[in-house]
Write a protein that holds these residues in place. Sequence first.
Motif, short mmCIF file in Angstrom:
data_model
loop_
_atom_site.label_atom_id
_atom_site.label_comp_id
_atom_site.label_asym_id
_atom_site.label_seq_id
_atom_site.Cartn_x
_atom_site.Cartn_y
_atom_site.Cartn_z
N THR A 6 1.01 -1.30 -0.22
CA THR A 6 0.10 -0.11 0.09
C THR A 6 0.62 1.35 0.01
N PHE A 7 1.11 1.48 -1.19
CA PHE A 7 2.16 2.97 -1.14
C PHE A 7 1.36 4.53 -0.04
N ASN A 8 0.25 4.22 -0.10
CA ASN A 8 -0.44 5.55 0.52
C ASN A 8 -1.40 5.39 1.29
N PRO A 9 -1.56 4.21 2.60
CA PRO A 9 -2.43 3.70 3.39
C PRO A 9 -3.04 4.77 3.75
N ALA A 10 -4.35 4.79 4.30
CA ALA A 10 -5.10 4.92 5.06
C ALA A 10 -5.92 5.20 6.95
N VAL A 141 0.50 -8.16 -3.90
CA VAL A 141 -0.92 -7.20 -4.89
C VAL A 141 -0.79 -5.65 -4.00
N LEU A 142 -0.37 -5.01 -5.32
CA LEU A 142 0.08 -3.61 -5.42
C LEU A 142 -1.67 -2.68 -5.33
N SER A 143 -2.20 -2.15 -4.25
CA SER A 143 -3.18 -1.97 -4.33
C SER A 143 -3.48 0.34 -4.06
N GLY A 144 -4.38 0.27 -4.48
CA GLY A 144 -4.46 1.75 -4.39
C GLY A 144 -3.62 2.79 -4.87
N ALA A 145 -4.19 3.84 -4.99
CA ALA A 145 -3.51 5.44 -5.75
C ALA A 145 -2.08 5.67 -4.68
N ALA A 146 -1.44 5.76 -5.96
CA ALA A 146 0.17 6.41 -5.31
C ALA A 146 0.27 8.35 -4.99
N HIS A 147 0.97 8.51 -4.47
CA HIS A 147 0.59 9.72 -4.01
C HIS A 147 1.51 10.35 -5.32
N VAL A 171 -3.18 -5.88 -9.99
CA VAL A 171 -2.73 -4.67 -10.02
C VAL A 171 -4.17 -3.65 -9.33
N ASP A 172 -4.40 -3.03 -8.74
CA ASP A 172 -5.33 -2.48 -8.53
C ASP A 172 -5.03 -0.73 -8.36
N VAL A 173 -5.22 -0.93 -9.36
CA VAL A 173 -5.32 1.38 -9.39
C VAL A 173 -5.99 1.39 -10.28
#
Length: 318
Positions: A6-10, A141-147, A171-173
Motif C-alpha cells: 500500500t503506497f498510500n495507506p490511511a 498485491v499492489l493496491s490503491g492510488a500512489a501519491h 494491480v488494483d489502481v
Amino acid sequence: MIYTVTFNPALDCVVRVSNVKHGIVNRCVQQDIYYGGKGVNVSVVLNNIGIPNKALGFAAGPTGQALLTGIESMGVDHDFVMLPEGQTRINVKMVEIADADDVYAAGEETAINASGPNIDAASLSALNETLEQTREGDIVVLSGAAHKSVPVDAYASIVAAQAAKGVRTVVDVTGPVLDCALSAGPFLVKPNDEEIAEILDVEDPTFDQIVEGARMLQEKGAVNVIVSLGSKGSVLLDEFGNLHQAPLIKGKLVNSVGAGDSMVAGFVGGYQQAVEAGLSGYERYEHAFKLAQACGSATAFSAGLAEKDLVDELLARL
Ligand SMILES: O=P(O)(O)OC[C@@]1(O)O[C@H](CO)[C@@H](O)[C@@H]1O
C-alpha cells in the motif's frame, strides 16, 4: 506467501450522519476508525480468514505509527518503510443514514480521500529492497492510488521485477499507473464498471461491452480481469478466456468501503488454496472467484471488514 503493498495507506474515519446540512456543523451519530488503504484492507481480510500474508508499503508520522500499531494488534504481519516526513493520511467516509436509530442502515456514501505524504526516492528504493524477500510462486498485491510524487511507472517496474522471479502480481489502481502496469503483464486487474466505461468511452456500458472492455485489458497485458458491477454482481474473465459470472449475494448492505479490496483478498487467498489443493484450469479460478465473492459480500454486510464466520456462511450459499 501473499504480500500486499500500500503506497498510500490511511486511517479511515467512517462517520454516520443523519440529516446532513452543508455550511454548518453536523454531529455524527456513529464514528468508527479503521486501518485502511486498499492493500492494508486486503491484508486484514486475509488475516481474518486465516491466510498468512505480509503488509508492505509506506507509513509516516504519528498517524502512520497508529496504523502500524493497529494492524499489529490485529495480528497482521508487516514491514512498512517509515517516510522521513509527513503523516499517513486520514480519509473521511460519510454515510448519510435516514434514521438515527438505525445506525448501520445503508446510506449514501461520500468519501474524501486525502493526498497523503510525499514519497522520496530513497524510501521508494527501500520499498523495492523489502520486495526482494518474495519467492517464486508468491503473490504481490499492489493496491490503491500512489501519491503524485511517485513515478508513473513505479507499479510497472515492480510487476516486471516480480514477474522475472515467477511472482504473480495484482494491480488494483486506475488511470495512467494502470495503463503503464498493464504492459508488464499483471496476473490480475480489478476495474469496476465505471472504469470500464471510461476505457471504452461509453456512458452506460451493456454487459457485452463490459466483457469487451475486460478483453481489451487482457489484450493490453492483464492475465485475468475481475470487473465489479455494483448491484449486478461481478464477472471474471480468466486467462483461458472463460467468463465466470456471479450475481450479487443477497443481504443487508451496511458498508461498501473495502468491499472491492475484500474481493481481491478472497481471490488471491482462494487462488493460493486452489494451487495447494492441486486444482487447475477452470476449477482453480472457480474456487478463487467464489472466495472473492464471499469476502466482498461479507464486508458489504458488515460495519468493518469481512470476518471468517460470515465468509464461511456466504461461501456455503454459493
Ligand atoms: O485513494 P485510494 O488509494 O484510491 O483509496 C483509498 C481508500 O478509499 O480505499 C480503501 C477502500 O477501498 C479505503 O480503505 C481507503 O480510504
